[in-house]
Design a protein around this motif. Structure first.
Motif, PDB file in Angstrom:
ATOM      1  N   GLU A 140      28.569  28.334   5.041  1.00  0.00           N
ATOM      2  CA  GLU A 140      29.240  29.558   4.598  1.00  0.00           C
ATOM      3  C   GLU A 140      28.549  30.133   3.365  1.00  0.00           C
ATOM      4  O   GLU A 140      28.358  31.351   3.256  1.00  0.00           O
ATOM      5  CB  GLU A 140      30.708  29.270   4.294  1.00  0.00           C
ATOM      6  CG  GLU A 140      31.508  30.504   3.890  1.00  0.00           C
ATOM      7  CD  GLU A 140      32.969  30.197   3.633  1.00  0.00           C
ATOM      8  OE1 GLU A 140      33.774  31.134   3.697  1.00  0.00           O
ATOM      9  OE2 GLU A 140      33.298  29.020   3.357  1.00  0.00           O
ATOM     10  N   THR A 165      26.518  31.651   9.707  1.00  0.00           N
ATOM     11  CA  THR A 165      27.821  31.633  10.392  1.00  0.00           C
ATOM     12  C   THR A 165      27.807  30.817  11.671  1.00  0.00           C
ATOM     13  O   THR A 165      28.818  30.196  12.021  1.00  0.00           O
ATOM     14  CB  THR A 165      28.281  33.069  10.701  1.00  0.00           C
ATOM     15  OG1 THR A 165      27.265  33.743  11.469  1.00  0.00           O
ATOM     16  CG2 THR A 165      28.520  33.843   9.420  1.00  0.00           C
ATOM     17  N   ALA A 217      34.567  34.120  10.089  1.00  0.00           N
ATOM     18  CA  ALA A 217      33.362  33.788  10.851  1.00  0.00           C
ATOM     19  C   ALA A 217      33.689  32.894  12.038  1.00  0.00           C
ATOM     20  O   ALA A 217      33.120  33.051  13.129  1.00  0.00           O
ATOM     21  CB  ALA A 217      32.345  33.110   9.944  1.00  0.00           C
ATOM     22  N   SER A 233      34.294  33.718  16.627  1.00  0.00           N
ATOM     23  CA  SER A 233      33.155  33.046  17.252  1.00  0.00           C
ATOM     24  C   SER A 233      33.474  32.487  18.636  1.00  0.00           C
ATOM     25  O   SER A 233      34.641  32.294  19.002  1.00  0.00           O
ATOM     26  CB  SER A 233      32.683  31.892  16.360  1.00  0.00           C
ATOM     27  OG  SER A 233      33.654  30.860  16.343  1.00  0.00           O
TER      28      SER A 233
END
Length: 313
Positions: free
Chosen positions: A199, A204, A239, A243
């Motif tokens: 991070e 990411t 993030a 995903s």
């Protein structure tokens, strides 16, 4: 057998090597240069260190690992006394290499730790971390707990120097060792540290992979509650929430809640999992490891109705 060679910065003839081997007290004359007596009021570390280095290289080439190890230790001490911690660290790493040849595993760890400390004295965090990593790799099949600790300390050195991006492989290696030790909470801890480091570096994809890996480790340990808690914590991070790894984790946890073994096995074959580290893939392909029907029963007992996919209300 005739041997000829040149080793910087000293040249050794075959006869000089044989002489070194013949004399079991080869190092004793050098030791005298570092001892005080009524006739010697100061130690000659500079000359003694040169002799130790010559002896160490000669014994190493002759594959007399025990004597080479001792000579490198003394050469390292000499460079320390001469205020040259970098050269001292290099010699200590060489001593560790000789100890490895002798399968003297505790010494291997000790020597690499000392080398790391000497690199720190030079203000060099990367070689300090690298030395610990070398020790960890050397001990990975013998002293697993010590190997894991060396990896952890190597990560900490880089974190303290704000070089987290250089520690990604170390986090993974430490997690792998802890999985071998069946210390799954510790393995998850390193995956979470990897996620945090990623991070900071805006990596990411690595971050999301680390969080999915942590969830899989908990599921392999058949700790569904911790897996679910881990997922909920990670979901707060944008993030991860956006995903493919999040969608995979969500499907996996849903299959556990439904007690659907076939769906668990299906999700474990997904591309999101196939792109993780090999050790995590192996864990995922072994899921489920416990009785998932009990999880479904617990869900019903808690007052939740099973999800009806045809009910859109």
């Amino acid at each position: 057998m005739h041997i000829s060679f040149f080793m910087h910065p000293f040249h050794f003839s075959p006869s000089s090597i044989r002489a070194c081997i013949r004399k079991s007290k080869f190092l004793c004359p050098f030791c005298r240069k570092t001892r005080l007596s009524f006739t010697r009021w100061s130690t000659d570390w500079k000359r003694a260190t040169v002799l130790y280095e010559q002896a160490a290289n000669a014994f190493r080439v002759a594959k007399d690992y025990e004597k080479a190890k001792t000579a490198f230790e003394k050469a390292s001490k000499g460079q320390e006394m001469l205020s040259s911690p970098w050269d001292a660290a290099k010699h200590m790493e060489s001593a560790a290499t000789q100890a490895k040849e002798l399968s003297s595993w505790k010494e291997v760890g000790d020597f690499y730790r000392r080398a790391s400390e000497l690199y720190i004295e030079c203000g060099r965090s990367q070689p300090a971390s690298d030395a610990l990593e070398k020790g960890a790799r050397a001990l990975a099949d013998t002293l697993l707990d010590e190997a894991a600790q060396l990896y952890s300390d190597a990560c900490t050195i880089l974190e303290d120097d704000e070089r987290d991006q250089m520690a990604f492989d170390l986090y993974r290696a430490a997690a792998s060792i802890y999985i071998k030790l069946e210390k799954y909470s510790d393995a998850v801890s390193f995956m979470m540290r990897l996620g945090l480091a990623a991070e900071k570096c805006n990596a990411t994809n690595s971050q999301s992979k680390a969080y999915l890996s942590a969830i899989i480790i908990y599921l392999y340990a058949h700790d569904f509650k911790q897996a679910e808690k881990c997922y909920n914590d990670c979901y707060q991070i944008d993030a991860f929430a956006n995903s493919d790894q999040n969608r995979c984790a969500s499907k996996l946890l849903a299959a556990y809640r439904d007690g659907d073994i076939e769906e668990i096995k299906h999700v474990a074959q997904s591309s999101a999992i196939s792109n993780l580290d090999n050790v995590i893939i192996k864990l995922a392909r072994k899921l489920p490891t416990g009785d998932v029907s009990a999880l479904k029963e617990d869900t019903v007992e808690d007052g939740e109705e099973p999800l009806d996919e045809n009910d859109l209300t």
